[in-house]
Scaffold this motif. Structure first.
Motif, PDB file in Angstrom:
ATOM      1  N   VAL A  61       0.833  -1.211   0.000  1.00  0.00           N
ATOM      2  CA  VAL A  61       0.000   0.000   0.000  1.00  0.00           C
ATOM      3  C   VAL A  61       0.859   1.250   0.000  1.00  0.00           C
ATOM      4  O   VAL A  61       0.587   2.227  -0.732  1.00  0.00           O
ATOM      5  CB  VAL A  61      -0.948  -0.023   1.222  1.00  0.00           C
ATOM      6  N   LEU A  62       1.927   1.270   0.807  1.00  0.00           N
ATOM      7  CA  LEU A  62       2.811   2.434   0.836  1.00  0.00           C
ATOM      8  C   LEU A  62       3.488   2.645  -0.509  1.00  0.00           C
ATOM      9  O   LEU A  62       3.677   3.792  -0.958  1.00  0.00           O
ATOM     10  CB  LEU A  62       3.861   2.254   1.926  1.00  0.00           C
ATOM     11  N   ALA A  63       3.909   1.562  -1.158  1.00  0.00           N
ATOM     12  CA  ALA A  63       4.532   1.692  -2.475  1.00  0.00           C
ATOM     13  C   ALA A  63       3.549   2.229  -3.504  1.00  0.00           C
ATOM     14  O   ALA A  63       3.934   3.001  -4.400  1.00  0.00           O
ATOM     15  CB  ALA A  63       5.092   0.344  -2.920  1.00  0.00           C
ATOM     16  N   ARG A  64       2.306   1.874  -3.410  1.00  0.00           N
ATOM     17  CA  ARG A  64       1.294   2.364  -4.353  1.00  0.00           C
ATOM     18  C   ARG A  64       1.017   3.847  -4.141  1.00  0.00           C
ATOM     19  O   ARG A  64       0.850   4.602  -5.097  1.00  0.00           O
ATOM     20  CB  ARG A  64       0.016   1.557  -4.203  1.00  0.00           C
ATOM     21  N   ILE A  65       0.992   4.255  -2.871  1.00  0.00           N
ATOM     22  CA  ILE A  65       0.737   5.667  -2.577  1.00  0.00           C
ATOM     23  C   ILE A  65       1.940   6.518  -2.957  1.00  0.00           C
ATOM     24  O   ILE A  65       1.806   7.630  -3.468  1.00  0.00           O
ATOM     25  CB  ILE A  65       0.399   5.845  -1.082  1.00  0.00           C
ATOM     26  N   GLY A  66       3.139   6.023  -2.695  1.00  0.00           N
ATOM     27  CA  GLY A  66       4.360   6.748  -2.988  1.00  0.00           C
ATOM     28  C   GLY A  66       4.777   7.669  -1.853  1.00  0.00           C
ATOM     29  O   GLY A  66       4.166   7.699  -0.772  1.00  0.00           O
ATOM     30  N   HIS A  67       5.875   8.433  -2.102  1.00  0.00           N
ATOM     31  CA  HIS A  67       6.401   9.416  -1.144  1.00  0.00           C
ATOM     32  C   HIS A  67       6.857   8.758   0.156  1.00  0.00           C
ATOM     33  O   HIS A  67       6.823   9.397   1.203  1.00  0.00           O
ATOM     34  CB  HIS A  67       5.350  10.500  -0.823  1.00  0.00           C
ATOM     35  N   THR A  68       7.260   7.496   0.124  1.00  0.00           N
ATOM     36  CA  THR A  68       7.770   6.813   1.309  1.00  0.00           C
ATOM     37  C   THR A  68       9.220   6.452   1.065  1.00  0.00           C
ATOM     38  O   THR A  68       9.543   5.827   0.045  1.00  0.00           O
ATOM     39  CB  THR A  68       6.963   5.538   1.611  1.00  0.00           C
ATOM     40  N   PRO A  69      10.131   6.835   1.957  1.00  0.00           N
ATOM     41  CA  PRO A  69      11.551   6.486   1.765  1.00  0.00           C
ATOM     42  C   PRO A  69      11.737   4.978   1.680  1.00  0.00           C
ATOM     43  O   PRO A  69      10.967   4.194   2.234  1.00  0.00           O
ATOM     44  CB  PRO A  69      12.225   7.077   3.009  1.00  0.00           C
ATOM     45  N   GLN A  70      12.817   4.603   0.987  1.00  0.00           N
ATOM     46  CA  GLN A  70      13.071   3.186   0.788  1.00  0.00           C
ATOM     47  C   GLN A  70      13.252   2.415   2.097  1.00  0.00           C
ATOM     48  O   GLN A  70      12.695   1.321   2.241  1.00  0.00           O
ATOM     49  CB  GLN A  70      14.323   3.018  -0.099  1.00  0.00           C
ATOM     50  N   PRO A  71      14.005   2.925   3.085  1.00  0.00           N
ATOM     51  CA  PRO A  71      14.126   2.161   4.336  1.00  0.00           C
ATOM     52  C   PRO A  71      12.786   1.934   5.036  1.00  0.00           C
ATOM     53  O   PRO A  71      12.510   0.835   5.519  1.00  0.00           O
ATOM     54  CB  PRO A  71      15.066   3.026   5.180  1.00  0.00           C
ATOM     55  N   ARG A  72      11.942   2.972   5.086  1.00  0.00           N
ATOM     56  CA  ARG A  72      10.634   2.788   5.718  1.00  0.00           C
ATOM     57  C   ARG A  72       9.744   1.879   4.893  1.00  0.00           C
ATOM     58  O   ARG A  72       8.875   1.184   5.437  1.00  0.00           O
ATOM     59  CB  ARG A  72       9.949   4.139   5.909  1.00  0.00           C
ATOM     60  N   LEU A  73       9.938   1.873   3.591  1.00  0.00           N
ATOM     61  CA  LEU A  73       9.132   1.000   2.744  1.00  0.00           C
ATOM     62  C   LEU A  73       9.468  -0.463   3.006  1.00  0.00           C
ATOM     63  O   LEU A  73       8.570  -1.313   3.096  1.00  0.00           O
ATOM     64  CB  LEU A  73       9.374   1.352   1.280  1.00  0.00           C
ATOM     65  N   LEU A  74      10.760  -0.767   3.140  1.00  0.00           N
ATOM     66  CA  LEU A  74      11.139  -2.150   3.416  1.00  0.00           C
ATOM     67  C   LEU A  74      10.722  -2.596   4.815  1.00  0.00           C
ATOM     68  O   LEU A  74      10.458  -3.781   5.045  1.00  0.00           O
ATOM     69  CB  LEU A  74      12.652  -2.316   3.250  1.00  0.00           C
ATOM     70  N   ALA A  75      10.655  -1.658   5.759  1.00  0.00           N
ATOM     71  CA  ALA A  75      10.232  -1.987   7.114  1.00  0.00           C
ATOM     72  C   ALA A  75       8.721  -1.909   7.298  1.00  0.00           C
ATOM     73  O   ALA A  75       8.221  -2.227   8.385  1.00  0.00           O
ATOM     74  CB  ALA A  75      10.913  -1.061   8.117  1.00  0.00           C
ATOM     75  N   ALA A  76       7.983  -1.467   6.249  1.00  0.00           N
ATOM     76  CA  ALA A  76       6.523  -1.304   6.337  1.00  0.00           C
ATOM     77  C   ALA A  76       6.164  -0.390   7.506  1.00  0.00           C
ATOM     78  O   ALA A  76       5.308  -0.705   8.335  1.00  0.00           O
ATOM     79  CB  ALA A  76       5.831  -2.659   6.465  1.00  0.00           C
ATOM     80  N   TRP A  77       6.824   0.770   7.545  1.00  0.00           N
ATOM     81  CA  TRP A  77       6.653   1.701   8.666  1.00  0.00           C
ATOM     82  C   TRP A  77       6.194   3.054   8.122  1.00  0.00           C
ATOM     83  O   TRP A  77       6.994   3.918   7.806  1.00  0.00           O
ATOM     84  CB  TRP A  77       7.963   1.834   9.406  1.00  0.00           C
ATOM     85  N   PRO A  78       4.908   3.283   8.020  1.00  0.00           N
ATOM     86  CA  PRO A  78       4.427   4.596   7.567  1.00  0.00           C
ATOM     87  C   PRO A  78       4.647   5.672   8.622  1.00  0.00           C
ATOM     88  O   PRO A  78       4.816   5.383   9.808  1.00  0.00           O
ATOM     89  CB  PRO A  78       2.939   4.348   7.309  1.00  0.00           C
ATOM     90  N   GLN A  79       4.653   6.920   8.183  1.00  0.00           N
ATOM     91  CA  GLN A  79       4.874   8.028   9.104  1.00  0.00           C
ATOM     92  C   GLN A  79       3.768   8.134  10.141  1.00  0.00           C
ATOM     93  O   GLN A  79       3.985   8.638  11.252  1.00  0.00           O
ATOM     94  CB  GLN A  79       4.944   9.343   8.300  1.00  0.00           C
ATOM     95  N   GLU A  80       2.578   7.680   9.825  1.00  0.00           N
ATOM     96  CA  GLU A  80       1.447   7.834  10.741  1.00  0.00           C
ATOM     97  C   GLU A  80       1.483   6.854  11.911  1.00  0.00           C
ATOM     98  O   GLU A  80       0.808   7.080  12.917  1.00  0.00           O
ATOM     99  CB  GLU A  80       0.129   7.646   9.974  1.00  0.00           C
ATOM    100  N   LEU A  81       2.222   5.757  11.776  1.00  0.00           N
ATOM    101  CA  LEU A  81       2.267   4.756  12.840  1.00  0.00           C
ATOM    102  C   LEU A  81       3.466   5.008  13.750  1.00  0.00           C
ATOM    103  O   LEU A  81       4.567   5.286  13.268  1.00  0.00           O
ATOM    104  CB  LEU A  81       2.367   3.337  12.250  1.00  0.00           C
ATOM    105  N   PRO A  82       3.263   4.933  15.063  1.00  0.00           N
ATOM    106  CA  PRO A  82       4.408   5.146  15.971  1.00  0.00           C
ATOM    107  C   PRO A  82       5.447   4.041  15.879  1.00  0.00           C
ATOM    108  O   PRO A  82       6.627   4.286  16.084  1.00  0.00           O
ATOM    109  CB  PRO A  82       3.756   5.171  17.359  1.00  0.00           C
ATOM    110  N   LEU A  83       5.022   2.802  15.580  1.00  0.00           N
ATOM    111  CA  LEU A  83       5.937   1.671  15.466  1.00  0.00           C
ATOM    112  C   LEU A  83       5.510   0.811  14.282  1.00  0.00           C
ATOM    113  O   LEU A  83       4.318   0.719  13.962  1.00  0.00           O
ATOM    114  CB  LEU A  83       5.928   0.824  16.741  1.00  0.00           C
ATOM    115  N   PRO A  84       6.458   0.133  13.648  1.00  0.00           N
ATOM    116  CA  PRO A  84       6.095  -0.767  12.546  1.00  0.00           C
ATOM    117  C   PRO A  84       5.464  -2.045  13.088  1.00  0.00           C
ATOM    118  O   PRO A  84       5.594  -2.379  14.272  1.00  0.00           O
ATOM    119  CB  PRO A  84       7.443  -1.048  11.870  1.00  0.00           C
ATOM    120  N   PRO A  85       4.781  -2.832  12.247  1.00  0.00           N
ATOM    121  CA  PRO A  85       4.163  -4.085  12.718  1.00  0.00           C
ATOM    122  C   PRO A  85       5.167  -5.070  13.303  1.00  0.00           C
ATOM    123  O   PRO A  85       4.858  -5.779  14.257  1.00  0.00           O
ATOM    124  CB  PRO A  85       3.506  -4.641  11.449  1.00  0.00           C
ATOM    125  N   ALA A  86       6.394  -5.109  12.756  1.00  0.00           N
ATOM    126  CA  ALA A  86       7.379  -6.059  13.278  1.00  0.00           C
ATOM    127  C   ALA A  86       7.748  -5.725  14.723  1.00  0.00           C
ATOM    128  O   ALA A  86       7.903  -6.622  15.559  1.00  0.00           O
ATOM    129  CB  ALA A  86       8.626  -6.056  12.398  1.00  0.00           C
TER     130      ALA A  86
END
Length: 688
Positions: free
Chosen positions: A470-495
């Motif tokens: 979903v983040l890749a489809r929306i765009g504007h997400t840095p590559q490190p956060r994209l690989l970690a599945a960590w959007p700016q809106e969430l305080p912590l990633p799912p992992a």
């Protein structure tokens, strides 16, 4: 041998203490029963002995208090209530987990399963076991470490006659091999048949400490059970005859057509019924109740073939006097029906000196209809060595004599009784491995014994993959956060949240299902156990962190191509930061759950780090003041990053980058606080 001195519980507001100055001994090679009605303080006494409840007094197990014994599970086997295990864990897995904690070989689990008859149910879940099977598993857990002393709280509660007989046979076999057995029960007749010594409690106080034979003679009341369609008429005739002969006699009308006659004999009652043409369907000697305070337990008669209706126990003492057909007819002889504790050492009822004495093994007379033997009671009596004469009902004297077993040396008892008793597991040799490995083996078996951890990991990976797409489809997400599945809106990633949940479960399950504790809610606080949980949670978080990045990269490659799955240039420092974040969340969950004794509290502590602690740390470091800590990371690098051998400054720089980040600094502060809190509570529990 158990020696209890002055056990007294703490007062409960305006109420007296539940246990007040209880002292007794339970000797090796014998079964000691702690007898009392519900609420008499039996369980409280056990909790005070096992140091599970605050109070006063001292208990020695073979000369040492429990907290002075290096390995309590090998000295004292405890069963209080149901087996405290996770309902999703298998029977064999639960026992193997306890084997790892006790430092005994894993094959010991199969040995005790075979002895208690649960081999066919070894793959069953704990939550699916019946009451009888749960008691068998509890006994297997107690015998697992081959302890010398067994402490059990009403182990036969809710069991059938056959299962209770088997359980008492196992306890008798353990005592015959020189072990000490202490158990609580509410049925005085069962105590007289099962135990060698009976300690009686009433309202938290010790009222009697007697051998089984003396207990049967002084605390139990012999009676004659009579069943007749003309019970009311027979009761009047018995009262009239007793008044004429000046004998002490009590006739109590039970439910239906039954009478309980205290102070009479089968021969006298049968002759009176025969002379007046009264049909009698049952006439048998029995052991009656103990008097007020005996408790309300459903117990069958002590003699095979002469069954009481369910719920007869304690009805005589509590029944109103208007139900007594003839009243208490006495010639001035003091009432000795044990209506008070002062009669603890006096006979229950003594007939008039001129009256004929009860005859041992009085035959059960039956008129009008045949009697059918009770098979289960026959087996119970044969297992407890109750005397029988053909098909007749044994008298109270015969039962009291057969229930008492004179103490003998352990080897002599074993030679004479083990052939007829259930076999016990063979003695064990303690695993020679170093003690730090035992908590680690236990934690590994605990974590892998149920599917909760695997399910949590699978859900975390799936959720991370979906968020990355979903983040890749929306765009504007840095590559490190994209690989970690960590959007700016969430305080912590799912992992990180998944690792925190697994860490919180590692200690939360200990308090919810305390397999290592003698009672629910009491989990041993040992640094070895904490280190094992931190190590296992670290390994789990590391695997989860690596799998998350790998799965996200693979999914992004399959959906969008190679462009979004490229490895960042500064992959080393980013990887160290990522692993540190996930492992730190797992540790925070472990420590918070250990401090607050709850899985929810552990997960809440993980979520509070970015939501509450990060803003506070950021405000303290960069907030308006006379002097600020701006530029702290650069100065730390200058002070701590000289030329290290083998390029060690590279790794230290990566660690400093993690600590100096807002989330990393807050997580470090939270971990330090939780660790100090855990150590403080551990020291308090040791020196309390």
């Amino acid at each position: 041998m158990i020696q209890a001195f002055g056990l007294t519980s703490n007062p409960r507001k305006e109420l007296p203490p539940a246990v007040d100055d209880v002292s007794f001994e339970a000797r090796a090679g014998r079964i000691t029963a702690l007898l009392g009605a519900p609420g008499a303080g039996k369980t409280t006494v056990l909790r005070l002995m096992l140091e599970l409840q605050q109070g006063r007094g001292l208990t020695h197990f073979r000369g040492r208090p429990l907290h002075r014994i290096a390995h309590p599970s090998r000295e004292v086997g405890v069963l209080l209530g149901d087996v405290p295990g996770h309902p999703a864990r298998t029977v064999r897995g639960h026992l193997r987990m306890l084997c790892a904690a006790a430092g005994v070989p894993a094959r010991r689990a199969d040995e005790v399963l075979e002895i208690v008859g649960l081999v066919s149910l070894r793959e069953e879940r704990l939550g699916t076991l019946s009451r009888g099977m749960d008691r068998r598993l509890g006994l297997a857990c107690v015998l697992l470490a081959d302890p010398h002393t067994l402490v059990l709280d009403d182990p036969a509660d809710g069991l059938s006659t056959r299962e209770a007989t088997w359980l008492h046979g196992m306890l008798r076999a353990h005592a015959a091999q020189g072990g000490t057995v202490l158990l609580t029960m509410s049925d005085p007749k069962e105590a007289a048949r099962t135990a060698d010594r009976v300690v009686t409690l009433e309202q938290g106080r010790l009222v009697a400490d007697q051998e089984a034979a003396e207990f049967s003679r002084t605390r139990l009341r012999p009676r004659v059970a009579v069943r007749s369609p003309h019970a009311a008429r027979l009761a009047v005739l018995l009262a009239k005859q007793a008044r004429t002969a000046q004998r002490s006699l009590e006739v109590v009308r039970e439910d239906g057509n039954r009478l309980s006659v205290y102070g009479g004999t089968c021969a006298d009652i049968g002759e009176i019924a025969f002379r007046h043409g009264i049909v009698v369907h049952q006439l048998a000697d029995e052991i009656g109740d103990m008097g007020p305070g005996a408790g309300s337990t459903q117990a069958s008669g002590a003699s095979g073939g002469c069954r009481d209706d369910a719920g007869r126990a304690a009805t005589v003492a509590s029944r109103d006097r208007d139900q007594v057909e003839s009243g208490r007819i006495s010639d001035g002889t003091p009432d000795r029906s044990l209506d008070g504790p002062e009669s603890a050492h006096t006979p229950a009822l003594e007939p008039h000196p001129d009256a004929p004495q009860p005859v041992a093994n009085t035959p059960s007379l039956s008129f009008g209809q045949p009697q059918l033997p009770d098979a289960e009671q026959d087996e119970s009596l044969s297992a407890s060595s109750a005397g029988r004469t053909g098909g007749d009902c044994p008298s109270a004297t015969a039962i009291a004599t057969s229930a008492h077993r004179a103490p003998r040396p352990a080897r002599a008892r074993a030679a004479g009784t083990l052939d007829a008793l259930p076999p016990l597991p063979p003695p064990i040799a303690v695993r020679p491995g170093p003690s730090p490995l035992r908590p680690l083996r236990y934690e590994i078996r605990r974590a892998t014994g149920i599917g909760t951890g695997f399910l949590t990991g699978a859900v975390t990976l799936a959720l991370s993959a979906v968020i990355a797409v979903v983040l890749a489809r929306i765009g504007h997400t840095p590559q490190p956060r994209l690989l970690a599945a960590w959007p700016q809106e969430l305080p912590l990633p799912p992992a990180a949240l998944g690792a925190g949940l697994l860490g919180a479960l590692s200690f939360g399950d200990e308090f919810r299902h305390p397999a290592l504790a003698a009672d629910r809610g009491t989990v041993p606080r040992r640094l070895g156990l904490l280190a094992a949980k931190l190590l296992v949670s670290s390994a789990t978080a590391l695997v989860l962190a690596v799998l998350t990045v790998g799965c996200d990269a693979e999914v992004l490659y399959l959906v969008y191509g190679r462009e979004l799955a490229q490895v960042p240039v500064d992959w080393f420092s980013l990887g160290v930061s990522w692993i540190g974040l996930v492992v730190g969340c797992a540790w925070a969950g472990v420590l918070a759950a250990g401090v607050f004794r709850s899985t929810s509290a552990g997960l809440a502590a993980v979520g509070a780090v970015p939501v509450l602690v990060v803003p506070v740390v950021h405000k303290l470091v960069n907030g308006p003041s006379v002097r600020t800590a701006a530029g702290l990371p650069a100065r730390l690098r200058e002070a701590l990053l000289p030329q290290w051998p083998f390029g060690g400054e590279r790794y230290l720089e990566a660690a400093l980058e993690i600590v100096t980040q807002p989330v990393g600094g807050a997580l470090t502060l939270s971990l330090t606080t939780l660790l100090c809190a855990y150590l403080l509570t551990t020291l308090r529990s040791r020196f309390r």
